[in-house]
Design a protein around this motif. Sequence first.
Motif, PDB file in Angstrom:
ATOM      1  N   GLU A  42       0.539  -1.493  -0.041  1.00 60.68           N
ATOM      2  CA  GLU A  42       0.328   0.090   0.027  1.00 60.68           C
ATOM      3  C   GLU A  42       0.509   0.896   0.335  1.00 60.68           C
ATOM      4  O   GLU A  42       1.485   1.440   0.767  1.00 60.68           O
ATOM      5  N   ARG A  43       0.388   2.010  -0.446  1.00 63.58           N
ATOM      6  CA  ARG A  43       1.517   3.264  -0.867  1.00 63.58           C
ATOM      7  C   ARG A  43       1.358   4.272  -0.339  1.00 63.58           C
ATOM      8  O   ARG A  43      -0.039   4.301   0.888  1.00 63.58           O
ATOM      9  N   ALA A  44       2.096   5.016   0.741  1.00 63.28           N
ATOM     10  CA  ALA A  44       1.552   5.445   1.900  1.00 63.28           C
ATOM     11  C   ALA A  44       0.736   7.220   1.489  1.00 63.28           C
ATOM     12  O   ALA A  44       1.051   8.264   0.570  1.00 63.28           O
ATOM     13  N   LEU A  65       5.456   7.688   8.446  1.00 61.69           N
ATOM     14  CA  LEU A  65       4.348   7.493   7.486  1.00 61.69           C
ATOM     15  C   LEU A  65       2.738   7.416   8.112  1.00 61.69           C
ATOM     16  O   LEU A  65       2.170   7.150   9.113  1.00 61.69           O
ATOM     17  N   ARG A  66       1.704   7.850   6.789  1.00 59.43           N
ATOM     18  CA  ARG A  66       0.187   7.206   7.042  1.00 59.43           C
ATOM     19  C   ARG A  66       0.141   5.819   6.116  1.00 59.43           C
ATOM     20  O   ARG A  66       0.032   7.085   4.767  1.00 59.43           O
ATOM     21  N   VAL A  67      -0.209   4.909   6.469  1.00 57.86           N
ATOM     22  CA  VAL A  67      -1.138   4.474   5.223  1.00 57.86           C
ATOM     23  C   VAL A  67      -2.180   3.739   5.445  1.00 57.86           C
ATOM     24  O   VAL A  67      -2.878   3.192   6.893  1.00 57.86           O
ATOM     25  N   LYS A  68      -3.094   3.456   4.484  1.00 58.15           N
ATOM     26  CA  LYS A  68      -4.557   2.153   4.200  1.00 58.15           C
ATOM     27  C   LYS A  68      -4.284   0.979   5.150  1.00 58.15           C
ATOM     28  O   LYS A  68      -3.466   0.506   4.887  1.00 58.15           O
ATOM     29  N   ASN A  69      -4.378   0.366   6.113  1.00 61.47           N
ATOM     30  CA  ASN A  69      -4.576  -0.324   6.778  1.00 61.47           C
ATOM     31  C   ASN A  69      -5.382  -1.643   5.861  1.00 61.47           C
ATOM     32  O   ASN A  69      -6.318  -1.534   5.433  1.00 61.47           O
ATOM     33  N   VAL A  76      -3.437   3.322   9.602  1.00 57.83           N
ATOM     34  CA  VAL A  76      -2.134   3.002  10.495  1.00 57.83           C
ATOM     35  C   VAL A  76      -0.949   3.761  10.245  1.00 57.83           C
ATOM     36  O   VAL A  76      -0.511   5.185   9.499  1.00 57.83           O
ATOM     37  N   ASP A  77      -0.251   4.929  11.893  1.00 54.85           N
ATOM     38  CA  ASP A  77       0.561   6.003  11.610  1.00 54.85           C
ATOM     39  C   ASP A  77       1.847   4.499  11.933  1.00 54.85           C
ATOM     40  O   ASP A  77       1.761   4.110  12.937  1.00 54.85           O
ATOM     41  N   MET A  78       2.581   5.731  11.326  1.00 60.67           N
ATOM     42  CA  MET A  78       3.987   4.401  11.646  1.00 60.67           C
ATOM     43  C   MET A  78       5.139   5.905  11.967  1.00 60.67           C
ATOM     44  O   MET A  78       5.209   6.578  10.829  1.00 60.67           O
ATOM     45  N   ILE A  93      -2.538   2.298  15.370  1.00 63.39           N
ATOM     46  CA  ILE A  93      -4.467   2.498  14.309  1.00 63.39           C
ATOM     47  C   ILE A  93      -4.426   3.730  14.591  1.00 63.39           C
ATOM     48  O   ILE A  93      -4.398   4.356  15.413  1.00 63.39           O
ATOM     49  N   VAL A  94      -4.883   4.217  14.188  1.00 64.19           N
ATOM     50  CA  VAL A  94      -5.848   6.028  14.462  1.00 64.19           C
ATOM     51  C   VAL A  94      -7.533   5.109  14.513  1.00 64.19           C
ATOM     52  O   VAL A  94      -8.126   4.776  13.678  1.00 64.19           O
TER      53      VAL A  94
END
Length: 113
Positions: A42-44, A65-69, A76-78, A93-94
């Motif tokens: 999944e692209r950030a 990063l923030r990506v779709k779970n 998801v915040d990373m 998990i947001v």
Amino acid sequence: MLKKIALIACLASLSPAALATTQCGPFTLKPDSSGWFFVNGERAKTQKVTFTKQKGDYDNATIKLRVKNSRAPGMVDMEQTTREGKGLLRAEIVRTSQSQIRIRGAYDCERSN
């Protein structure tokens, strides 16, 4: 025109370490040629890179990063912090409301092929 030159200069300054795939627990982080990161394919959605020592030194950097779970609805915040080549990924998990439980974890990172 100036933006294109700046983008080309930034991409040329990427070290080979920056383009390496990184495995952090259940997450696989892989940058593409444009500099955007993919997490488990999944692209950030958002990303920010902060260098702690000198610009372009990905062995001493923090990547947010923030990506779709990919396993459940939501985001998801990373935050991957790399110091002296050793990486640590913090993921959370947001939550969409304060009543939801907080789910987060920390993982050691290793470069993979």
